[in-house]
Design a protein around this motif. Structure first.
Motif, PDB file in Angstrom:
ATOM      1  N   PHE B 232      66.995  59.752  63.991  1.00  0.00           N
ATOM      2  CA  PHE B 232      66.998  58.404  64.679  1.00  0.00           C
ATOM      3  C   PHE B 232      65.951  58.015  65.555  1.00  0.00           C
ATOM      4  O   PHE B 232      65.705  56.756  65.563  1.00  0.00           O
ATOM      5  N   ASP B 233      65.551  58.934  66.330  1.00  0.00           N
ATOM      6  CA  ASP B 233      64.334  58.667  67.154  1.00  0.00           C
ATOM      7  C   ASP B 233      62.902  58.663  66.354  1.00  0.00           C
ATOM      8  O   ASP B 233      61.885  58.807  67.159  1.00  0.00           O
ATOM      9  N   LEU B 285      69.010  37.873  65.189  1.00  0.00           N
ATOM     10  CA  LEU B 285      70.099  37.297  66.279  1.00  0.00           C
ATOM     11  C   LEU B 285      71.272  38.212  66.476  1.00  0.00           C
ATOM     12  O   LEU B 285      72.237  37.957  67.307  1.00  0.00           O
ATOM     13  N   PHE B 286      71.376  39.159  65.464  1.00  0.00           N
ATOM     14  CA  PHE B 286      72.846  39.491  65.265  1.00  0.00           C
ATOM     15  C   PHE B 286      73.157  40.430  66.781  1.00  0.00           C
ATOM     16  O   PHE B 286      74.284  40.258  67.113  1.00  0.00           O
ATOM     17  N   GLU B 289      71.214  39.393  73.066  1.00  0.00           N
ATOM     18  CA  GLU B 289      72.039  39.145  74.118  1.00  0.00           C
ATOM     19  C   GLU B 289      71.621  37.900  74.942  1.00  0.00           C
ATOM     20  O   GLU B 289      70.375  37.546  74.885  1.00  0.00           O
ATOM     21  N   THR B 290      72.349  37.200  75.624  1.00  0.00           N
ATOM     22  CA  THR B 290      72.096  35.857  76.308  1.00  0.00           C
ATOM     23  C   THR B 290      70.806  36.126  77.398  1.00  0.00           C
ATOM     24  O   THR B 290      70.143  35.302  77.476  1.00  0.00           O
ATOM     25  N   HIS B 293      67.540  40.211  76.313  1.00  0.00           N
ATOM     26  CA  HIS B 293      67.573  41.579  75.825  1.00  0.00           C
ATOM     27  C   HIS B 293      68.162  41.664  74.396  1.00  0.00           C
ATOM     28  O   HIS B 293      69.079  41.134  74.096  1.00  0.00           O
ATOM     29  N   PRO B 295      68.855  44.710  71.818  1.00  0.00           N
ATOM     30  CA  PRO B 295      68.642  46.173  71.400  1.00  0.00           C
ATOM     31  C   PRO B 295      68.083  46.364  70.058  1.00  0.00           C
ATOM     32  O   PRO B 295      67.526  47.621  69.795  1.00  0.00           O
ATOM     33  N   ARG B 296      68.267  45.597  69.014  1.00  0.00           N
ATOM     34  CA  ARG B 296      67.706  45.822  68.008  1.00  0.00           C
ATOM     35  C   ARG B 296      66.613  44.717  67.487  1.00  0.00           C
ATOM     36  O   ARG B 296      66.693  43.990  66.656  1.00  0.00           O
ATOM     37  N   ALA B 301      64.467  48.972  63.924  1.00  0.00           N
ATOM     38  CA  ALA B 301      65.780  49.399  64.570  1.00  0.00           C
ATOM     39  C   ALA B 301      66.822  48.724  63.780  1.00  0.00           C
ATOM     40  O   ALA B 301      67.996  49.510  63.513  1.00  0.00           O
ATOM     41  N   ARG B 304      67.303  50.811  60.293  1.00  0.00           N
ATOM     42  CA  ARG B 304      67.762  52.018  61.077  1.00  0.00           C
ATOM     43  C   ARG B 304      69.059  52.095  60.871  1.00  0.00           C
ATOM     44  O   ARG B 304      70.221  52.840  60.571  1.00  0.00           O
ATOM     45  N   ASN B 305      69.717  50.972  61.658  1.00  0.00           N
ATOM     46  CA  ASN B 305      71.247  50.640  61.915  1.00  0.00           C
ATOM     47  C   ASN B 305      71.989  50.698  60.578  1.00  0.00           C
ATOM     48  O   ASN B 305      72.949  51.337  60.179  1.00  0.00           O
TER      49      ASN B 305
END
Ligand SMILES: Cc1cc2nc3c(=O)[nH]c(=O)nc-3n(C[C@H](O)[C@H](O)[C@H](O)COP(=O)(O)OP(=O)(O)OC[C@H]3O[C@@H](n4cnc5c(N)ncnc54)[C@H](O)[C@@H]3O)c2cc1C
Ligand code: SF4
Ligand code: SF4
Ligand code: FES
Lengths: 276, 362
Positions: B232-233, B285-286, B289-290, B293, B295-296, B301, B304-305
């Motif tokens: 993962f990392d 866009l999945f 966040e508004t 930020h 996370p992917r 990333a 990876r998900n």
């Protein structure tokens, strides 16, 4: 929640409270009286608020379970749905899917000193927890609230906060980012104010909610103050759609923030994959 | 259970007769692709396209590209604010003819998620579950594997019957149809079909054995859940594999096990619908966040998900037998490899994760 997890319950806006220039609280009552009476939720749980046509968005329930007359959400105007919600007037109809997710484990916090650290709209999930604890004051040790925002006008729930400040059984610290004339409270970012307060970790828990940037530095400060990971609680915000663990959007590894969260201890977060 | 035979000539007529009772989907040519098309009982009979593996998966049968979950009406006749919500009534039962076995196994990945098992939520999605319960899936034995097929790495095979109601096997002049469930037996109850003769059953069994023999031996990927967690990392690993990715979302769109969706409203005047539509974790866009930020934000990333969800997170949430890896959320259909414009190969990612993991602390 009804049998169809995507079907909101119709609710009427009872009251709109302008908290700050960009935060409004909406007090709602489900139109189905029996459903409203049957509503059970816990501090920290969230809900999905729909303004049909604009869409749906996730918010913390900002009222405590003990105020049974209404369900409150406090909404920061941020984008499409939240801007549309800000146009709501008393009497307007919305859809509600609530409660969703887990809650603050207030039973585990009994007998402990409580440190609440909120920033901006992050006060929304902390408010019901604090009100719950004040309603059950004897169950908890010292209670302190540290709340910060950009400017005095950006602090939500101020009417209530003044009442809390007048109480002897709760210590409240307010902070704003930059100095303004005649501001009697702290100036500086929340993590700095926390450092200055320097609460003792002995038999204490810290609960922090706010923007990701603030949380990051609050966690560092708590670490410095020797709070263990298990003593720190926070809520996570991820983009959500279904809120019920199906649409696949809000995962961190095999955890879904909508159903496994939004409340996590720092110990849980440390054990999770690093994708915040 | 029942085994029937249908001649190639009668097949379109049989599908048309089924279309009176079911919303029937069958593979059809569309330019250079093969997609699942509705069989129109009013239109002239057409042979389904059975020679080529469908380009898309059959998931749209139970998980439409876009569907109205609710309709809403906002204002009362007197103009006062109102809100009336109505659930979309259940659709006609669906029948899919000629899907490859991997597509039927794909629904096994949907099932527990939409039934709310294996998660803390326990919420049930009856839109899916109702369709699933009524649907009839007629799986067709895959005659020969494509270079991208790897169903036998993940518990499948060219004649796997898991999740299916009827197994169809092509002979020279028609198809042998073997019922696997009660629902399957009921659709085989037609005057257009005749009982399969012993020689036909033998020929079908031989054909299936030949298909299975044509599959290259599987690669052992046990331990993949752990290996991917270990990776993962490793930023370099994911950057390397995602370097060519265009974030087009073709992989998730064609995948029989990708089940993520978006909710949105469409409105005209004071009425409208709340839609559920396919979404893709490969699109930036999945998870945007508004507050800005994401996370992917990086395609590494996102890749990876996608891979870790299928081979690690999902199996961890949905264990199979004790001591074994959980249910892998990939049925090895190979579509994401075949249709990727930049040759991202899920098999290579998994085997490389395992390979390097084996060199590690194991
Ligand atoms: C558990 C939880 C609790 C929360 N509690 C609160 C709270 O108490 N109070 C509060 O104010 N907020 C809260 N939030 C945040 C709140 O949910 C968001 O601010 C809100 O969803 C913003 O919605 P919007 O439509 O106004 O924003 P927008 O930015 O318009 O839309 C939301 C998202 O959609 C994306 N988007 C926009 N257009 C498109 C498009 N065409 N296609 C695809 N994606 C698009 C954006 O990138 C954005 O990330 C909470 C969030 C979570 C997860
Ligand atoms: S099909 Fe290939 S290029 Fe497109 S999103 Fe998937 S991996 Fe990336
Ligand atoms: S991940 Fe690729 S190979 Fe696996 S089921 Fe999906 S499209 Fe097929
Ligand atoms: S919001 Fe859909 S899975 Fe969490």
């Amino acid at each position: 929640m009804p049998n169809n997890p995507y079907l909101p319950q119709v609710a009427t806006v009872l009251e709109v409270i302008a908290e700050t220039p960009d935060i409004k609280s909406f007090r709602l009552r489900l139109d189905d009286e029996a459903a409203h009476a049957a509503l059970r939720f816990e501090p920290g749980q969230a809900g999905q608020l729909s303004l049909f046509g604009a869409g749906e968005a996730t918010f913390a329930i900002s009222s405590p379970p003990s105020r049974k007359e209404y369900l409150q959400f406090s909404v920061l105007r941020a984008g499409e749905v939240t801007t549309a919600l800000h146009g709501l007037m008393p009497g307007d109809k919305v859809g509600v899917r609530a409660p969703l997710g887990n809650h603050f484990p207030y039973d585990d916090m009994k007998g402990k000193d409580i440190i609440l650290v909120g920033g901006g709209i992050g006060m929304a999930p902390l408010r019901p927890l604090l009100l719950f604890m004040l309603d059950n004051r004897d169950d908890y040790g010292k209670i302190s609230l540290l709340y910060g925002a950009r400017s005095p006008g950006d602090l939500a729930y101020m009417g209530e906060i003044r009442e809390w400040m007048a109480r002897g059984d709760l210590s409240v610290t307010l902070t704003i980012d930059r100095e303004v004339p005649e501001w009697p409270h702290e100036v500086g970012l929340v993590p700095q104010a926390l450092d200055k307060l320097s609460p003792s970790p002995a038999n204490a828990v810290a609960i922090t909610c706010g923007p990701p940037g603030m949380i990051k530095y609050v966690l560092q400060t708590l670490k410095k103050l020797k709070f263990a990971d298990g003593q720190i609680y926070t809520t996570l915000e991820k983009r959500m759609k279904c809120g019920v663990g199906i649409c696949g959007r809000c995962n961190i590894g095999d955890k879904y923030v909508c159903i496994d969260g939004p409340v996590f201890t720092q110990a849980q977060l440390t054990g999770m994959l690093n994708e915040l | 259970m029942d085994a029937k035979f249908i001649s190639r000539g009668q097949l379109p007529e049989w599908l048309r007769s089924l279309a009176a009772r079911f919303a029937v989907l069958a593979p059809a040519r569309a330019g250079s692709s093969v997609i699942y098309r509705p069989v129109d009982p009013e239109a002239p009979p057409r042979q389904p396209e059975l020679a080529v593996k469908p380009t898309e998966s059959a998931k749209r049968a139970l998980f439409p590209l876009s569907e109205a979950l609710l309709t809403f009406v906002k204002n009362q006749p007197d103009g006062k604010p109102g809100l009336e919500l109505r659930e979309t009534p259940p659709p006609r039962p669906c029948l899919v003819f000629g899907l490859p076995s991997c597509d039927a196994r794909g629904f096994l990945v949907f099932d527990p998620v939409y039934a709310g098992s294996g998660t803390a939520g326990k919420f049930q999605d009856n839109y899916y579950l109702r369709r699933r319960e009524q649907a009839v899936l007629i799986v067709k034995t895959c005659p020969r594997p494509l270079s991208t097929c790897f169903c036998n790495w993940v518990g499948g095979g060219p004649a796997s019957t898991e999740g299916a109601d009827v197994l169809a096997t092509e002979l020279k002049d028609g198809l042998v149809l073997e019922a696997l469930t009660g629902k399957g037996a009921r659709v085989l109850d037609s005057a257009l079909l005749r009982p399969a003769a012993d020689e036909q059953l033998t020929a079908a069994a031989q054909s299936r054995a030949a298909s299975e023999a044509a599959m290259p031996p599987p690669v052992d990927i046990s331990g993949c859940a752990r290996a991917l967690r270990g990776k993962f990392d490793s930023a370099g690993f994911w950057q390397g594999h995602s370097a060519g990715c265009l974030s087009c979302g073709a992989c998730t769109c064609l995948c029989p096990t990708c089940y993520c969706f978006d909710l949105s409203d469409e409105e005209r005047g004071s009425r409208g619908v709340r839609l559920r539509s396919w979404d893709s974790c490969m699109l930036p866009l999945f998870t945007q966040e508004t507050g800005g930020h994401n996370p992917r934000a990086a395609k590494a990333a996102r890749l990876r998900n996608r891979i870790s969800h299928k081979f690690s997170f999902y199996p961890d949430l949905h264990p199979s037998l004790p001591g074994q890896d959980g249910h892998i959320a990939c049925c090895g259909c190979g579509r994401c490899i075949r249709s990727c414009p930049s040759a991202v190969d899920i098999r290579r990612i998994v085997t490389e994760a395992l390979g390097t993991a084996a060199e590690g602390a194991e």
